[in-house]
Design a protein around this motif. Structure first.
Motif, PDB file in Angstrom:
ATOM      1  N   LEU A  90       0.821  -1.210   0.000  1.00  0.00           N
ATOM      2  CA  LEU A  90       0.000   0.000   0.000  1.00  0.00           C
ATOM      3  C   LEU A  90       0.859   1.266   0.000  1.00  0.00           C
ATOM      4  O   LEU A  90       0.537   2.237  -0.679  1.00  0.00           O
ATOM      5  CB  LEU A  90      -0.942   0.001   1.211  1.00  0.00           C
ATOM      6  N   VAL A  91       1.930   1.258   0.764  1.00  0.00           N
ATOM      7  CA  VAL A  91       2.773   2.463   0.878  1.00  0.00           C
ATOM      8  C   VAL A  91       3.733   2.601  -0.292  1.00  0.00           C
ATOM      9  O   VAL A  91       3.892   3.688  -0.846  1.00  0.00           O
ATOM     10  CB  VAL A  91       3.534   2.459   2.223  1.00  0.00           C
ATOM     11  N   ALA A  92       4.375   1.503  -0.694  1.00  0.00           N
ATOM     12  CA  ALA A  92       5.436   1.597  -1.700  1.00  0.00           C
ATOM     13  C   ALA A  92       4.945   1.442  -3.135  1.00  0.00           C
ATOM     14  O   ALA A  92       5.575   1.959  -4.061  1.00  0.00           O
ATOM     15  CB  ALA A  92       6.509   0.539  -1.421  1.00  0.00           C
ATOM     16  N   VAL A  93       3.833   0.760  -3.337  1.00  0.00           N
ATOM     17  CA  VAL A  93       3.376   0.490  -4.703  1.00  0.00           C
ATOM     18  C   VAL A  93       2.137   1.308  -5.046  1.00  0.00           C
ATOM     19  O   VAL A  93       2.174   2.189  -5.908  1.00  0.00           O
ATOM     20  CB  VAL A  93       3.110  -1.026  -4.921  1.00  0.00           C
ATOM     21  N   SER A  94       1.028   1.013  -4.368  1.00  0.00           N
ATOM     22  CA  SER A  94      -0.219   1.678  -4.760  1.00  0.00           C
ATOM     23  C   SER A  94      -0.282   3.133  -4.320  1.00  0.00           C
ATOM     24  O   SER A  94      -0.859   3.965  -5.024  1.00  0.00           O
ATOM     25  CB  SER A  94      -1.430   0.909  -4.239  1.00  0.00           C
ATOM     26  N   GLY A  95       0.300   3.471  -3.175  1.00  0.00           N
ATOM     27  CA  GLY A  95       0.243   4.846  -2.682  1.00  0.00           C
ATOM     28  C   GLY A  95       0.774   5.876  -3.659  1.00  0.00           C
ATOM     29  O   GLY A  95       0.065   6.830  -4.014  1.00  0.00           O
ATOM     30  N   PRO A  96       2.015   5.713  -4.121  1.00  0.00           N
ATOM     31  CA  PRO A  96       2.537   6.678  -5.093  1.00  0.00           C
ATOM     32  C   PRO A  96       1.741   6.716  -6.400  1.00  0.00           C
ATOM     33  O   PRO A  96       1.612   7.773  -7.016  1.00  0.00           O
ATOM     34  CB  PRO A  96       3.966   6.196  -5.348  1.00  0.00           C
ATOM     35  N   MET A  97       1.196   5.579  -6.801  1.00  0.00           N
ATOM     36  CA  MET A  97       0.390   5.555  -8.027  1.00  0.00           C
ATOM     37  C   MET A  97      -0.906   6.340  -7.838  1.00  0.00           C
ATOM     38  O   MET A  97      -1.308   7.106  -8.709  1.00  0.00           O
ATOM     39  CB  MET A  97       0.094   4.111  -8.434  1.00  0.00           C
ATOM     40  N   ILE A  98      -1.544   6.139  -6.685  1.00  0.00           N
ATOM     41  CA  ILE A  98      -2.809   6.819  -6.422  1.00  0.00           C
ATOM     42  C   ILE A  98      -2.613   8.326  -6.326  1.00  0.00           C
ATOM     43  O   ILE A  98      -3.401   9.104  -6.849  1.00  0.00           O
ATOM     44  CB  ILE A  98      -3.468   6.263  -5.140  1.00  0.00           C
ATOM     45  N   THR A  99      -1.571   8.748  -5.657  1.00  0.00           N
ATOM     46  CA  THR A  99      -1.368  10.186  -5.435  1.00  0.00           C
ATOM     47  C   THR A  99      -0.675  10.883  -6.596  1.00  0.00           C
ATOM     48  O   THR A  99      -0.446  12.086  -6.533  1.00  0.00           O
ATOM     49  CB  THR A  99      -0.564  10.424  -4.140  1.00  0.00           C
ATOM     50  N   SER A 100      -0.373  10.165  -7.662  1.00  0.00           N
ATOM     51  CA  SER A 100       0.327  10.762  -8.801  1.00  0.00           C
ATOM     52  C   SER A 100      -0.508  11.802  -9.531  1.00  0.00           C
ATOM     53  O   SER A 100       0.026  12.726 -10.125  1.00  0.00           O
ATOM     54  CB  SER A 100       0.752   9.669  -9.793  1.00  0.00           C
ATOM     55  N   GLY A 101      -1.816  11.639  -9.525  1.00  0.00           N
ATOM     56  CA  GLY A 101      -2.677  12.557 -10.260  1.00  0.00           C
ATOM     57  C   GLY A 101      -2.888  12.172 -11.712  1.00  0.00           C
ATOM     58  O   GLY A 101      -3.703  12.760 -12.401  1.00  0.00           O
ATOM     59  N   ASP A 102      -2.158  11.177 -12.198  1.00  0.00           N
ATOM     60  CA  ASP A 102      -2.336  10.671 -13.562  1.00  0.00           C
ATOM     61  C   ASP A 102      -3.474   9.650 -13.540  1.00  0.00           C
ATOM     62  O   ASP A 102      -3.445   8.701 -12.750  1.00  0.00           O
ATOM     63  CB  ASP A 102      -1.033  10.015 -14.044  1.00  0.00           C
ATOM     64  N   SER A 103      -4.466   9.843 -14.383  1.00  0.00           N
ATOM     65  CA  SER A 103      -5.662   8.996 -14.316  1.00  0.00           C
ATOM     66  C   SER A 103      -5.353   7.508 -14.475  1.00  0.00           C
ATOM     67  O   SER A 103      -5.947   6.672 -13.802  1.00  0.00           O
ATOM     68  CB  SER A 103      -6.696   9.442 -15.344  1.00  0.00           C
ATOM     69  N   GLY A 104      -4.446   7.165 -15.359  1.00  0.00           N
ATOM     70  CA  GLY A 104      -4.079   5.760 -15.544  1.00  0.00           C
ATOM     71  C   GLY A 104      -3.416   5.171 -14.317  1.00  0.00           C
ATOM     72  O   GLY A 104      -3.729   4.058 -13.888  1.00  0.00           O
ATOM     73  N   SER A 105      -2.508   5.937 -13.729  1.00  0.00           N
ATOM     74  CA  SER A 105      -1.816   5.470 -12.525  1.00  0.00           C
ATOM     75  C   SER A 105      -2.757   5.399 -11.338  1.00  0.00           C
ATOM     76  O   SER A 105      -2.674   4.478 -10.523  1.00  0.00           O
ATOM     77  CB  SER A 105      -0.641   6.394 -12.184  1.00  0.00           C
ATOM     78  N   VAL A 106      -3.643   6.380 -11.209  1.00  0.00           N
ATOM     79  CA  VAL A 106      -4.605   6.374 -10.103  1.00  0.00           C
ATOM     80  C   VAL A 106      -5.479   5.121 -10.199  1.00  0.00           C
ATOM     81  O   VAL A 106      -5.677   4.415  -9.204  1.00  0.00           O
ATOM     82  CB  VAL A 106      -5.475   7.653 -10.105  1.00  0.00           C
ATOM     83  N   ALA A 107      -5.971   4.812 -11.383  1.00  0.00           N
ATOM     84  CA  ALA A 107      -6.828   3.637 -11.567  1.00  0.00           C
ATOM     85  C   ALA A 107      -6.073   2.352 -11.232  1.00  0.00           C
ATOM     86  O   ALA A 107      -6.595   1.475 -10.540  1.00  0.00           O
ATOM     87  CB  ALA A 107      -7.352   3.596 -12.998  1.00  0.00           C
TER      88      ALA A 107
END
Length: 97
Positions: free
Chosen positions: A63-80
């Motif tokens: 959650l912290v190292a993988v999905s967290g940075p993706m979610i908070t990136s602001g890029d729609s593809g990464s957030v999804a």
């Protein structure tokens, strides 16, 4: 028929959505670790550590190292993708318990 015009103020800002979802994601990591530590402190043993601490540590790391940075990136593809990883992690933690 012509569809009604969309008011720009009714469209959620992705950066706000990413911030809120990221807070939920990091909060889940903290809760998983906190519950595992509390549970382990009530019955400390190697078996209990493998059942509670290890899955929580792995899930929190994901959650912290993988999905967290993706979610908070602001890029729609990464957030999804990050939300998908967080959802899978939550489901797997439910299966572990």
């Amino acid at each position: 028929a012509v569809p009604p015009a969309v008011d720009a103020s009714s469209i959620p800002d992705l950066s706000t959505v990413a911030l809120v979802a990221g807070q939920e994601n990091y909060g889940l990591a903290v809760v998983l670790l906190g519950e595992a530590l509390w549970s382990f402190s009530k019955a400390p043993s190697v078996d209990h550590a493998l059942k509670t601490l290890l899955p929580a540590i792995v899930a929190a790391a994901v959650l912290v190292a993988v999905s967290g940075p993706m979610i908070t990136s602001g890029d729609s593809g990464s957030v999804a993708t990050g939300l998908g990883i967080a959802t899978a992690t939550s489901v797997l933690m439910g299966a572990v318990y």
